[in-house]
Each structure stands twice: as structure tokens, then as C-alpha cells.
Design a protein around this motif. Structure first.
Motif, PDB file in Angstrom:
ATOM      1  N   THR A  97       0.805  -1.217   0.000  1.00 59.48           N
ATOM      2  CA  THR A  97       0.000   0.000   0.000  1.00 59.48           C
ATOM      3  C   THR A  97       0.842   1.272   0.000  1.00 59.48           C
ATOM      4  O   THR A  97       0.303   2.373  -0.161  1.00 59.48           O
ATOM      5  CB  THR A  97      -0.948   0.029   1.221  1.00 59.48           C
ATOM      6  OG1 THR A  97      -0.184  -0.127   2.412  1.00 59.48           O
ATOM      7  CG2 THR A  97      -1.983  -1.076   1.122  1.00 59.48           C
TER       8      THR A  97
ATOM      9  N   PRO B 266       0.972   4.431  -4.167  1.00 61.16           N
ATOM     10  CA  PRO B 266      -0.403   4.879  -4.396  1.00 61.16           C
ATOM     11  C   PRO B 266      -1.007   4.394  -5.705  1.00 61.16           C
ATOM     12  O   PRO B 266      -2.222   4.532  -5.895  1.00 61.16           O
ATOM     13  CB  PRO B 266      -0.280   6.409  -4.378  1.00 61.16           C
ATOM     14  CG  PRO B 266       1.139   6.681  -4.736  1.00 61.16           C
ATOM     15  CD  PRO B 266       1.934   5.550  -4.150  1.00 61.16           C
TER      16      PRO B 266
ATOM     17  N   SER C 223      -4.032   8.423   0.040  1.00 58.10           N
ATOM     18  CA  SER C 223      -2.731   7.748   0.097  1.00 58.10           C
ATOM     19  C   SER C 223      -1.946   8.182   1.327  1.00 58.10           C
ATOM     20  O   SER C 223      -1.282   7.361   1.981  1.00 58.10           O
ATOM     21  CB  SER C 223      -1.932   8.042  -1.176  1.00 58.10           C
ATOM     22  OG  SER C 223      -2.621   7.574  -2.326  1.00 58.10           O
TER      23      SER C 223
ATOM     24  N   PRO D 291      -4.508   1.248  -4.232  1.00 57.38           N
ATOM     25  CA  PRO D 291      -5.178   2.304  -3.459  1.00 57.38           C
ATOM     26  C   PRO D 291      -6.561   1.857  -3.009  1.00 57.38           C
ATOM     27  O   PRO D 291      -7.205   1.037  -3.660  1.00 57.38           O
ATOM     28  CB  PRO D 291      -5.266   3.458  -4.465  1.00 57.38           C
ATOM     29  CG  PRO D 291      -5.321   2.785  -5.800  1.00 57.38           C
ATOM     30  CD  PRO D 291      -4.436   1.571  -5.677  1.00 57.38           C
TER      31      PRO D 291
ATOM     32  N   CYS E 239      -4.151   5.818 -10.302  1.00 57.76           N
ATOM     33  CA  CYS E 239      -3.472   5.958  -9.009  1.00 57.76           C
ATOM     34  C   CYS E 239      -4.473   6.478  -7.986  1.00 57.76           C
ATOM     35  O   CYS E 239      -5.492   7.080  -8.347  1.00 57.76           O
ATOM     36  CB  CYS E 239      -2.294   6.938  -9.093  1.00 57.76           C
ATOM     37  SG  CYS E 239      -0.873   6.322 -10.016  1.00 57.76           S
TER      38      CYS E 239
END
Length: 456
Positions: free
Chosen positions: A357, A360, A379, A364, A373
Motif C-alpha cells: 500500500t 499509491p 494515500s 489504493p 493511481c
């Protein structure tokens, strides 16, 4: 993993069959209707079904969660179904949407590029949904708020500090109450981390936990492995997990035989069936309802009324149908071993998400429609959440013999330590073999870093 490989089909397959998706793999049964049956794409043998997440309400502007991943007998991805559309590895890759402010004749304007949906979007949705569901449903709801909570509360309420089973649970529930309280404040509150790391609305949060409660079921580790039906390849979680469970099951059997059979802690007569297990905290408190009558003891382990009440109360705090009945030495050993498995390796498996994780664009928990993204806010919140929940905790292989009053129980723990160290060597050898075969090391069962409880 920061190379282009991270976004490849091979990385997605490793994520499912060598990583965090293993416990959600199921064999497709085409004799039944639905996404895991007759609706599965041709050539699919296994599935990871996450399509339910598409119904979770999101904030405006965000793409919905949800995607069903399908794989062949060798673990190769066949298709990802999202929004009723089947995306294939050899289909259009798609292009991402990007937006930026730019100067024009009429001043500054917000411009977004054209984009097209494709395989890249489907993979992003599958990866992101997998990590969100594993964290919210399997980790937070399942391990923390259901299994860990039930074990910790029941052990403290139903067993005295001098009872040998309570002394064992003291290690397996170390700091569980504290971390679960912290999760209520820091993760689940209206403006806490989960809401900020996802795009779920309050209704979406309610619905994801309602789904989790409707699907959770307590099973022994061997039953879970059997239910997955994976028989054309070997999942590291199952291979190492069987070894670990066998060690725990053998220890549980020896521990119960010593403390409940050969030298039973309880030697008196059983209490009255309607006698309460606790007293009001104050005269103003409402007295607890009388507990249900204990069933007749099936064998020696069920004759200890403290254990019987513990077993009954623990079962009542779990999703239906609860623990196996009747209470016997064998069923109790299964329960102790499975809970020990869950609060150690099970918790580590569903909680090991920080490395994936941190990117990003890999997995996500929230992204805008068309983009490839996650957003900066989500994020950053996710990265903060990972840093707050990554502190080192006591290990299972450490010496907890000081918790036990009985010299025999102390010796049994020392024997378990030796067995765990031997198992660790077998796990290392299997991981060496996996690497030689081109697979990833599965590090959940490496005993030198396996924690003893749900403590963080």
C-alpha cells in the motif's frame, strides 16, 4: 517490487497465490449459479470474489470498488469482471485519466485528458479492492473485533486468574483489549483514519461491516483449507499453515490433558445451573441475566464448569453457528489451536499490507474515475495508518512460562518453543525451495518475527 513488474499480470497472480489473497481463493463450482459458479468465464478454475464491494456507497467523483478475479488451474489470471464487463489480459490495456490546472485565453481552467477503460483499470480495481476488503473485513472486523475481542473478553470474564486456561489466554490476548479500543477511536470514528483512507460514505462503512458479519463463520484451520478446494497447486499459506496448526494442536492436546484430565484444576462439584458467572459492579448496576444451563459433560474436559462456561460464552460471541458442539477434549483442543493460529499467523497474514500500500498506484483504497493511481489525501492517510500500526510486539516463540503456576505447564511451554523453532527451520527450507522455483518467499510463518497476540 518498485519496477514495472509490480503492475504486471505475474505480480497480480503472485499477490493472490503467494501473498495476501490466498485465504480468499475459492474453487469455482459450475453446478451452481452466480459469479463463483456458472457465470465464471471459460477456463477459470479459481476465483477471488470481491464484486460485492461495488454496492458500497462512495463519495462523489470516486470510482466504485469491486472486482471478481478469475484464474486457471495453474494460477494464471483469466479475467477480471467489473461492473458486468469481463476484462481479459489480451484485451485493450486502456489509458489513464489525468487532470491539471492550465492557463488559457479565459484564465486558469481545470483540464482532464481523454481516457479509455481497459485491463489496467480492472487490475487496479481488483488490487485496491482486495487490500481494502482484507483490511476492513478480514483484519479489522474478523481478527480484531470478532475473534480477538471474543477470546479476550470471554477469558477475563469466565476464567479466574489462577485457571491454567486463563493463564494460556493471557499470552494469546496480550494487549488485545487496548488495541481494539484504540481502533474504535482512531480507525472507526466518523473522521478517523478509515474514512480518510477510503472514499466510503458513512452508509458504505455500515454496509461493508454488515457484509462482513453476514459472511464470517468460525471454522478450524483444516476445515478452511478443505473449503477452499485448491488442489491443482500448493498455497504457501496452506502448506506452512498445516505445519503450524499441527504444532499448535499437539500442544493444545497435551496442555488440556495435563491441566484438565491428569491434574484437573477443578475438583469440586459443578455450580448450580442458574448461578451467575459474575456479580454487578455496583448496587446500582443491573444484575446479569442467569446464564443458560450447562449441557451434560461429554468427557473430562467438559466437567470443569469454568471451562464449560468459557466455551459457551465464547461461542455466543462468534457468528452463528459458533463453536463445535458438544464440548469435548478434542473439540476444545481444536478451538484453542485455531484461536492460537488466528491471533498469531492469521493476524499477521491479513495485516501484512504496508509494503504494497505504500505505492499509491498499486493498491489504493480510493481512486477517481478513470485514474490509475490513488488520490493524495487517501494515500497519505493510508501511509499514516500503516506507520501507526507497525510497532514490534512480543513474539510467540518467547518464554511465557512465568504466566503458569503449574511446573508441568511451564515445561509444556518450553517444549512448544522447541517445536516452533524446529518448524521455523522447515518454513525456511520451504521458502528456499519456493525462491528456487521462481516464487516469492511467504514470510508469515517465520517464527523469529511471529507475534503472540493481536496487540497492534
Amino acid at each position: 517490487m518498485w519496477s514495472a513488474y509490480r503492475y504486471s499480470d505475474a505480480a497480480l497472480e503472485a499477490l493472490v497465490f503467494d501473498g495476501i489473497g490466498q485465504h480468499r481463493v475459492t474453487r469455482i463450482d459450475r453446478s451452481v449459479a452466480g459469479a463463483g459458479g456458472s457465470d465464471a468465464p471459460p477456463g477459470a478454475v479459481y476465483a477471488v470474489l470481491l464484486g460485492f464491494a461495488a454496492t458500497l456507497e462512495q463519495e462523489d467523483g470516486f470510482a466504485p470498488l469491486g472486482a471478481d478475479g478469475y484464474f486457471d488451474a495453474d494460477g494464471r489470471v483469466v479475467a477480471i469482471v467489473r461492473g458486468g464487463v469481463a476484462y481479459m489480459p489480451d484485451g485493450p490495456a486502456g489509458t489513464g485519466r489525468s487532470c491539471a490546472w492550465g492557463a488559457g485565453l479565459l484564465g486558469w481552467r481545470f483540464h482532464c485528458s481523454a481516457w479509455s477503460e481497459g485491463w489496467l483499470h480492472a487490475k487496479l480495481a481488483f488490487r485496491g479492492t482486495l487490500f481494502a476488503v482484507v483490511t476492513l473485513v478480514d483484519h479489522l472486523l474478523g481478527m480484531h473485533l470478532t475473534y480477538g475481542n471474543a477470546l479476550s473478553i470471554t477469558s477475563k470474564e469466565e476464567l479466574s486468574p489462577s485457571h491454567p486456561l486463563r493463564q494460556l489466554m493471557q499470552a494469546l490476548t496480550y494487549r488485545t483489549d487496548a488495541v481494539n479500543y484504540a481502533s474504535m477511536v482512531m480507525l472507526l470514528a466518523e473522521k478517523a483514519y478509515i474514512r480518510r483512507a477510503t472514499a466510503l460514505t458513512p452508509q458504505g462503512m455500515t454496509d461493508v461491516f454488515a457484509y462482513g458479519n453476514s459472511t464470517l463463520i468460525w471454522e478450524t484451520v483444516p476445515d478452511r483449507i478443505s473449503a477452499r478446494g485448491v488442489d491443482t497447486l500448493v498455497l504457501p499459506m496452506d502448506e506452512d499453515g498445516r505445519d503450524f496448526y499441527d504444532v499448535l494442536r499437539g500442544y493444545a492436546d497435551r496442555f488440556l490433558q495435563e491441566t484438565l484430565v491428569r491434574n484437573p484444576f477443578y475438583t469440586g462439584s459443578a455450580p448450580e445451573a442458574d448461578s451467575p458467572t459474575s456479580i454487578p459492579e455496583s448496587p446500582a448496576a443491573t444484575p446479569p441475566s442467569p446464564p443458560p444451563s450447562l449441557p451434560p459433560a461429554a468427557d473430562t474436559c467438559g466437567r470443569d464448569p469454568h471451562v464449560a462456561r468459557w466455551y459457551l460464552a465464547l461461542s455466543s460471541r462468534l457468528p452463528p453457528p459458533g463453536l463445535p458442539q458438544p464440548l469435548t477434549c478434542a473439540s476444545l483442543a481444536d478451538v484453542v489451536a485455531t484461536f492460537a493460529f488466528d491471533v498469531t499467523a492469521g493476524h499477521r497474514h491479513v495485516g501484512s499490507v504496508a509494503a504494497e500500500t505504500e505505492d499509491p498506484c498499486f493498491a489504493p483504497w480510493a481512486w477517481r474515475t478513470g485514474e490509475l493511481c490513488g488520490t493524495p489525501r487517501q494515500s497519505h492517510a493510508l501511509a499514516s495508518l500503516m506507520s501507526l500500526t507497525s510497532q514490534e510486539q512480543p513474539r510467540l516463540v518467547d518464554d511465557y512460562s512465568f504466566l503458569f503456576d503449574s511446573p508441568a505447564a511451564k515445561t509444556l511451554w518450553w517444549e512448544l518453543q522447541a517445536e516452533l523453532l524446529a518448524m521455523g527451520e522447515r518454513v525456511d527450507a520451504r521458502n528456499d525451495r519456493r525462491e528456487a522455483e521462481g516464487r516469492r518467499r511467504y514470510r508469515v510463518f517465520e517464527v523469529d518475527s511471529l507475534e503472540v497476540s493481536i496487540a497492534i
